[in-house]
Structures are given as C-alpha cells and as structure tokens.
Design a protein around this motif. Sequence first.
Motif, PDB file in Angstrom:
ATOM      1  N   ALA A  83       0.688  -1.212   0.239  1.00 17.31           N
ATOM      2  CA  ALA A  83       0.184   0.021   0.053  1.00 17.31           C
ATOM      3  C   ALA A  83       0.892   1.345  -0.135  1.00 17.31           C
ATOM      4  O   ALA A  83       0.509   2.249  -0.774  1.00 17.31           O
ATOM      5  CB  ALA A  83      -0.961  -0.165   0.858  1.00 17.31           C
ATOM      6  N   ILE A  84       2.002   1.293   0.735  1.00 18.41           N
ATOM      7  CA  ILE A  84       2.931   2.435   0.725  1.00 18.41           C
ATOM      8  C   ILE A  84       3.417   2.658  -0.564  1.00 18.41           C
ATOM      9  O   ILE A  84       3.534   3.561  -1.246  1.00 18.41           O
ATOM     10  CB  ILE A  84       4.022   2.256   1.906  1.00 18.41           C
ATOM     11  N   ALA A  85       3.997   1.516  -1.112  1.00 15.23           N
ATOM     12  CA  ALA A  85       4.637   1.492  -2.671  1.00 15.23           C
ATOM     13  C   ALA A  85       3.683   2.045  -3.410  1.00 15.23           C
ATOM     14  O   ALA A  85       4.060   2.721  -4.642  1.00 15.23           O
ATOM     15  CB  ALA A  85       5.169  -0.009  -2.881  1.00 15.23           C
ATOM     16  N   ALA A  86       2.246   1.572  -3.459  1.00 13.08           N
ATOM     17  CA  ALA A  86       1.173   1.989  -4.349  1.00 13.08           C
ATOM     18  C   ALA A  86       1.091   3.551  -4.197  1.00 13.08           C
ATOM     19  O   ALA A  86       0.787   4.108  -5.155  1.00 13.08           O
ATOM     20  CB  ALA A  86      -0.032   1.283  -4.216  1.00 13.08           C
ATOM     21  N   LEU A  87       1.153   4.051  -2.999  1.00 15.27           N
ATOM     22  CA  LEU A  87       1.060   5.681  -2.852  1.00 15.27           C
ATOM     23  C   LEU A  87       1.880   6.266  -3.645  1.00 15.27           C
ATOM     24  O   LEU A  87       1.763   7.459  -3.993  1.00 15.27           O
ATOM     25  CB  LEU A  87       0.843   5.854  -1.281  1.00 15.27           C
ATOM     26  N   HIS A  88       3.341   5.744  -3.237  1.00 15.40           N
ATOM     27  CA  HIS A  88       4.307   6.329  -4.245  1.00 15.40           C
ATOM     28  C   HIS A  88       4.231   6.357  -5.645  1.00 15.40           C
ATOM     29  O   HIS A  88       4.397   7.342  -6.530  1.00 15.40           O
ATOM     30  CB  HIS A  88       5.701   5.726  -3.847  1.00 15.40           C
ATOM     31  N   ALA A  89       3.604   5.141  -6.090  1.00 14.96           N
ATOM     32  CA  ALA A  89       3.703   4.890  -7.640  1.00 14.96           C
ATOM     33  C   ALA A  89       2.519   5.949  -8.033  1.00 14.96           C
ATOM     34  O   ALA A  89       2.461   6.392  -9.176  1.00 14.96           O
ATOM     35  CB  ALA A  89       3.364   3.576  -7.921  1.00 14.96           C
ATOM     36  N   ASP A  90       1.607   6.094  -7.303  1.00 12.02           N
ATOM     37  CA  ASP A  90       0.287   6.879  -7.728  1.00 12.02           C
ATOM     38  C   ASP A  90       0.747   8.456  -7.770  1.00 12.02           C
ATOM     39  O   ASP A  90      -0.358   9.029  -8.363  1.00 12.02           O
ATOM     40  CB  ASP A  90      -1.019   6.668  -6.646  1.00 12.02           C
ATOM     41  N   ALA A  91       1.697   8.824  -7.210  1.00 13.51           N
ATOM     42  CA  ALA A  91       1.840  10.199  -7.249  1.00 13.51           C
ATOM     43  C   ALA A  91       2.444  10.858  -8.540  1.00 13.51           C
ATOM     44  O   ALA A  91       3.421  10.223  -8.766  1.00 13.51           O
ATOM     45  CB  ALA A  91       2.692  10.753  -5.822  1.00 13.51           C
ATOM     46  N   PRO A  92       1.851  11.583  -9.207  1.00 12.64           N
ATOM     47  CA  PRO A  92       2.540  12.240 -10.484  1.00 12.64           C
ATOM     48  C   PRO A  92       3.907  12.744 -10.334  1.00 12.64           C
ATOM     49  O   PRO A  92       4.545  12.684 -11.382  1.00 12.64           O
ATOM     50  CB  PRO A  92       1.349  13.273 -10.869  1.00 12.64           C
ATOM     51  N   THR A  93       4.048  13.553  -9.048  1.00  9.86           N
ATOM     52  CA  THR A  93       5.384  14.099  -8.811  1.00  9.86           C
ATOM     53  C   THR A  93       5.683  13.743  -7.377  1.00  9.86           C
ATOM     54  O   THR A  93       4.815  13.207  -6.674  1.00  9.86           O
ATOM     55  CB  THR A  93       5.285  15.792  -9.057  1.00  9.86           C
ATOM     56  N   ALA A  94       6.890  14.038  -7.069  1.00 14.12           N
ATOM     57  CA  ALA A  94       7.267  13.604  -5.700  1.00 14.12           C
ATOM     58  C   ALA A  94       6.552  14.585  -4.857  1.00 14.12           C
ATOM     59  O   ALA A  94       6.134  14.242  -3.796  1.00 14.12           O
ATOM     60  CB  ALA A  94       8.700  13.839  -5.583  1.00 14.12           C
ATOM     61  N   GLU A  95       6.425  15.819  -5.011  1.00 12.42           N
ATOM     62  CA  GLU A  95       5.651  16.941  -4.365  1.00 12.42           C
ATOM     63  C   GLU A  95       4.084  16.596  -4.058  1.00 12.42           C
ATOM     64  O   GLU A  95       3.597  16.792  -2.985  1.00 12.42           O
ATOM     65  CB  GLU A  95       5.688  18.474  -4.789  1.00 12.42           C
ATOM     66  N   GLU A  96       3.980  15.752  -4.828  1.00 12.77           N
ATOM     67  CA  GLU A  96       2.172  15.294  -4.776  1.00 12.77           C
ATOM     68  C   GLU A  96       1.911  14.049  -4.179  1.00 12.77           C
ATOM     69  O   GLU A  96       1.097  13.543  -3.779  1.00 12.77           O
ATOM     70  CB  GLU A  96       1.678  15.280  -6.209  1.00 12.77           C
ATOM     71  N   THR A  97       3.185  13.625  -3.359  1.00 10.83           N
ATOM     72  CA  THR A  97       2.842  12.199  -2.626  1.00 10.83           C
ATOM     73  C   THR A  97       2.127  12.413  -1.459  1.00 10.83           C
ATOM     74  O   THR A  97       2.223  13.446  -0.643  1.00 10.83           O
ATOM     75  CB  THR A  97       4.451  11.755  -2.266  1.00 10.83           C
ATOM     76  N   ASP A  98       1.216  11.476  -1.071  1.00  7.67           N
ATOM     77  CA  ASP A  98       0.238  11.672  -0.223  1.00  7.67           C
ATOM     78  C   ASP A  98       1.016  11.123   1.138  1.00  7.67           C
ATOM     79  O   ASP A  98       0.691   9.967   1.614  1.00  7.67           O
ATOM     80  CB  ASP A  98      -1.009  10.877  -0.219  1.00  7.67           C
ATOM     81  N   TRP A  99       1.678  11.921   1.895  1.00  6.82           N
ATOM     82  CA  TRP A  99       2.845  11.482   2.957  1.00  6.82           C
ATOM     83  C   TRP A  99       1.880  11.312   4.197  1.00  6.82           C
ATOM     84  O   TRP A  99       2.345  10.475   5.309  1.00  6.82           O
ATOM     85  CB  TRP A  99       3.742  12.523   3.199  1.00  6.82           C
ATOM     86  N   VAL A 100       1.006  12.027   4.339  1.00  6.48           N
ATOM     87  CA  VAL A 100      -0.076  11.784   5.439  1.00  6.48           C
ATOM     88  C   VAL A 100      -0.478  10.454   5.493  1.00  6.48           C
ATOM     89  O   VAL A 100      -0.556   9.788   6.525  1.00  6.48           O
ATOM     90  CB  VAL A 100      -1.253  12.836   5.615  1.00  6.48           C
ATOM     91  N   GLN A 101      -1.012   9.778   4.467  1.00  4.58           N
ATOM     92  CA  GLN A 101      -1.703   8.403   4.268  1.00  4.58           C
ATOM     93  C   GLN A 101      -0.433   7.435   4.270  1.00  4.58           C
ATOM     94  O   GLN A 101      -0.720   6.512   4.752  1.00  4.58           O
ATOM     95  CB  GLN A 101      -2.289   8.288   3.060  1.00  4.58           C
ATOM     96  N   ILE A 102       0.759   7.751   3.981  1.00  8.07           N
ATOM     97  CA  ILE A 102       1.742   6.912   3.824  1.00  8.07           C
ATOM     98  C   ILE A 102       2.240   6.769   5.528  1.00  8.07           C
ATOM     99  O   ILE A 102       2.432   5.807   5.937  1.00  8.07           O
ATOM    100  CB  ILE A 102       3.096   7.529   3.169  1.00  8.07           C
ATOM    101  N   VAL A 103       2.165   7.841   6.212  1.00  7.39           N
ATOM    102  CA  VAL A 103       2.325   7.724   7.761  1.00  7.39           C
ATOM    103  C   VAL A 103       1.518   6.686   8.265  1.00  7.39           C
ATOM    104  O   VAL A 103       1.614   5.883   9.182  1.00  7.39           O
ATOM    105  CB  VAL A 103       2.257   9.173   8.556  1.00  7.39           C
TER     106      VAL A 103
END
Length: 412
Positions: free
Chosen positions: A296-316
């Motif tokens: 799930a964490i890897a999928a959130l990274h893969a889903d972000a169009p750019t590094a800045e758009e990564t959903d870090w709150v959900q990753i936490v």
Amino acid sequence: MNEVLLRSLTPSVLGILVRRGADFAAAEDAVQDALVEAVRVWPADMPRDPKGWLVTVAWRRFLDATRADAARRRREDLLDEEPAPGPAPAVDDTLQLYFLCAHPSLTPSSAVALTLRAVGGLTTRQIAQAYLVPEATMALGVPPAEGWGSISRAKRTVSGVGVSPALGAPPGRSLGEKSRARGRFDQPGDVATVLRVLYLVFNEGYSGDVDLAAEAIRLTRQLAAAIDHPEVAGLLALMLLHHARRAARTAPDGSLVPLAEQDRGRWDTELIAEGVEILQAALARDRLGEFQAQAAIAALHADAPTAEETDWVQIVEWYDELARLTDSPVVRLNRAVAVGEADGPRAGLAALVALDDSLPRHAAVAAYLHERDGDLATAARLYAEAAQKAPNLAERDHLTRQAARLNARRCR
C-alpha cells in the motif's frame, strides 16, 4: 534449448521422485543430472513428453546412485523396479517444495539457495554468480562466520523430510492450515518463512546471468497461483510495484537516483497497474498483513504524479499499521522519514529520537532530516558516517557524494 520449459518442469519432476520414495537430497541431485542430460540431448532430439523424459532419466540416475551406495542397500526393494514408461502424472508438487525449502532448521541464506535450485530450477553456477561467490562455495559451503550456508548442507538438513500426496483444503482455512493439508512434512516451514525467503531473493536484485528480482517475481506468481491468500498476493503486488521503478533507480553512470529525483516517465505503468489491482483485491478481503501494508505504501508512491504530490499523511498512517503488525524498528525508522515529509523535519527528528542509532541507515535518515531542517554541518557529518556503514558500494558512493555536496555548500 527451452530453458524456461526446463525450469518450469523442475519442481514437479523433483516432487515425483520424492513421492516415489527418494530422499530429497538424492532426488535433487538426480534431477540436476537429468537437466544436464536434457541440455545435451534435446536440441537434436526433443522428446514428445519432456516431463516424462525427465522423470525417467532422473529416476534411472537415482537408482544408479542408490545401487552404488552400500549404506542404502536395504532400500533397494523399494527402489529396484523402474516405473513403466508412459506420461508422467499431472500432480504439481511445487507448493510442497516451497515449504520444504523453508525448513525451520535452515538459515535464511540456505533456504534462499535451496529454493532457487529446487523450485526455481537454477544451477549451482547460476546461483553462485548471482551472489558473487565461487561455485564450489555455494555447492559445498563456507564456515558459518562467513554467512553463507551451502546447498549441500541444506539438502542434508531436509533429506529425511517426506512429501505426501497433495490434499485439498476448504477455502475458508487459514494459510497455515491449508499448507499443512496440501503437504505434510516432518517440520515444514510456515508460510511466513516461505514469503520471507521469496522477499530475500527479490531484495538481492540481480547480477551475473540471473536476474534474481525477476526470478523472485516468477516464483511468487507460482505461489500465488497455488495459494489463494491475501498475504501471498500482497507480496506479489509489492514486488511488482517496486520492480516497476527499477529502470529509474540508477543513472547512466550506475549511481543511485533517490525516489524523489527519479524520472517517473521511466516507471513501468503496466506493472504498476497490475500491482495495484492485485493489492486492491487482497485488501478487500480485510485480512491485513505486513506485505499488504508495504505494498500500500509503494502504491501511494507510484500513484503520485510528482514527488511533491505524494500523500505523505496517508503513508504515515500505513506505516502506523505496519508498525502495529511487525513492531519492527526498521519500519519505525522509515516511518520517521514519512513523518518528516508529512509534518516537517523536526517532527521526523523527534520520531527518530526513540530509535537505536545503531540501526542500519539510521545515520542516513538523520542526515536527510537535518539537511531538510537546515543544519548542513550535522547533515554532512552524518552522511559521511552513514557512508562508512553502507552495505554496498553504490549506496556508499551516493552517501559520500551527499556529504561532499553539503560540505561544498558550506564553503561557499
């Protein structure tokens, strides 16, 4: 020569010999001899029934070896009659072999080597090349202090463990119950051990003429086809999502490219889509495990169009779930990075305080967070310290360059 066909037939041929009464070590040697003979004979004379041909040749080699061994004379009543020619039985013993190779008495490294040879169909030479050790070392073993167990010792460990005919299991049973129903061994490794072995294979990456990451994915696909369980699917999804970023992980000169700096146009979108689909189906079963959480964490990274758009709150939040499942200090170390991205570097450093600074990559994480916080002197010192502890040359070079970059900035 169809190497893919040979490798796909290896587990079932080995399983047939074991079911007929051969001990694992002797059966595995006989199958390897049959594979060598197939490489010699098949290009000029391809058999109509490749699996039956391998079974016949391997069984003959096993009988020859047994008759030559005086200590096994008492078993010749069982082994003396060669089976009648004909199609080999369509029984798939791959699943039993996975659990046998994950025998609890084996070290992780020995389990990995045995799985690659017995289930993956790789030769000792190929495995040795992949792990950058001499073939004799892989075959015969090295002193325990040097870390590598041997294929020979691994086979001796499991040689007395038998395989029963595959049995069905109701769909509602747990994975452990289902594995025990399918094949009962003296001391089978549990599914967690099997998955851990496959994950270790994947993390070795590749070298020589064997791509271990691709091999791990191939073997995990086999396991997922044999066992319907969300954690097996979770591991497969995790591998696919990580493998999708492989082309972007290194620069043309071989140096590491951090995730935030990778060219996302080079990510394999088909692998990402497949991994996400497998993960979603696994999560829908509401039986969360650590590999699903990692995926799930890897999928959130893969889903972000750019590094800045990564959903870090959900990753936490997913790291919180993962920490609950594993209570692993390495997970908490990675969580500190995510907290630093979601809530700022000082929050990340605060999360780091509770962790042992001897943890692998602790200094690298601390360096990154201190750099984000503007403390370049501390960050440079920690990057240099992390470089000295790096587990491989590529990572050491990357961390050394980070330290040099910060020192250059401080001197301007």
